[in-house]
Design an enzyme around this catalytic site. Structure first.
Site, PDB file in Angstrom:
ATOM      1  N   GLU A  77       1.489   1.385  -5.174  1.00  0.00           N
ATOM      2  CA  GLU A  77       2.866   1.596  -5.634  1.00  0.00           C
ATOM      3  C   GLU A  77       3.440   0.379  -6.356  1.00  0.00           C
ATOM      4  O   GLU A  77       4.205   0.521  -7.315  1.00  0.00           O
ATOM      5  CB  GLU A  77       3.752   1.947  -4.437  1.00  0.00           C
ATOM      6  N   ASP A  78       3.061  -0.820  -5.915  1.00  0.00           N
ATOM      7  CA  ASP A  78       3.731  -2.026  -6.406  1.00  0.00           C
ATOM      8  C   ASP A  78       2.904  -2.935  -7.307  1.00  0.00           C
ATOM      9  O   ASP A  78       3.470  -3.808  -7.971  1.00  0.00           O
ATOM     10  CB  ASP A  78       4.235  -2.858  -5.211  1.00  0.00           C
TER      11      ASP A  78
END
Length: 224
Positions: A77-78
């Site tokens: 996600e990051d």
């Protein structure tokens, strides 16, 4: 202080023989040491990953795949460029599945209606490891809110009370062997949540009084 926690965690998983988890830790320290990955409290983001995994260890979770996935839970996600396929190649399908479940889909507005519950939390509940990781993640995120804005604190409080408290309860019922951990999350979060809500209400009352006094002052000046 945060780096000493990282060293302690590294020593602990080394003693446990969790070589897979050590590999995940080294990887996340490497990719998340840049300033872009600083949290709102100023610490490197990988400290959050360590604290999440450490809390699970502290409560007796000794499944290496769960600890490894906890260290990787924000990777896809990051971190641009990291994919589920990369995680699968470096670790295993079980780790990849847990990371995939706790990864939010880009472009989805989870704040709309009950999408957080329907599209995100309900699938997580089908996997005990993912449920533990998401619980640890919310528990730690809530513990670091003191540096956040009042508005963010209130948003987190409302979201947690509406969606995560029922999530913890459902997880307790589905996975009795981990029930004490899910209960620990609510026990840890609730006092802080109530404090945030009470403070927010007090601030709003004060703002309303100030606005009323200012309005009265303006009317008084006009009447002169």
């Amino acid at each position: 202080m945060s780096e000493s926690r990282v060293r302690f965690f590294e020593q602990q998983i080394s003693i446990l023989g969790y070589n897979q988890s050590l590999q995940a830790l080294d990887w996340m320290k490497e990719v998340m040491s840049a300033p872009a990955y600083a949290r709102h409290d100023g610490t490197h983001y990988y400290n959050h990953l360590v604290d999440v995994a450490q809390d699970l260890l502290n409560h007796g979770i000794r499944d290496q795949d769960i600890i490894t996935a906890a260290l990787l839970h924000d990777a896809v996600e990051d971190v641009p460029g990291i994919t589920n396929n990369m995680i699968d190649a470096k670790f295993n399908t079980k780790v990849t599945k847990m990371v995939d479940l706790v990864t939010k889909e880009p472009g989805v507005n989870y704040k709309k209606d009950d999408l957080l519950k329907i599209l995100y939390l309900e699938p997580i509940l089908n996997n005990p490891g993912a449920a533990l990781i998401k619980t640890a993640d919310r528990k730690h995120n809530f513990s670091t809110l003191r540096a956040a804005s009042p508005e963010k604190k209130m948003r987190q409080a409302i979201e947690t009370e509406k969606f995560f408290f029922p999530f913890f309860k459902e997880a307790m019922e589905r996975y009795p062997r981990y029930a004490t951990y899910f209960l620990s999350a609510k026990t840890a979060i609730k006092p802080h949540l109530m404090e945030i809500k009470e403070h927010y209400d007090e601030v709003n009352v004060l703002k309303a009084k100030i606005a009323e006094l200012e309005s009265q002052h303006i009317k008084h000046r006009i009447s002169k």
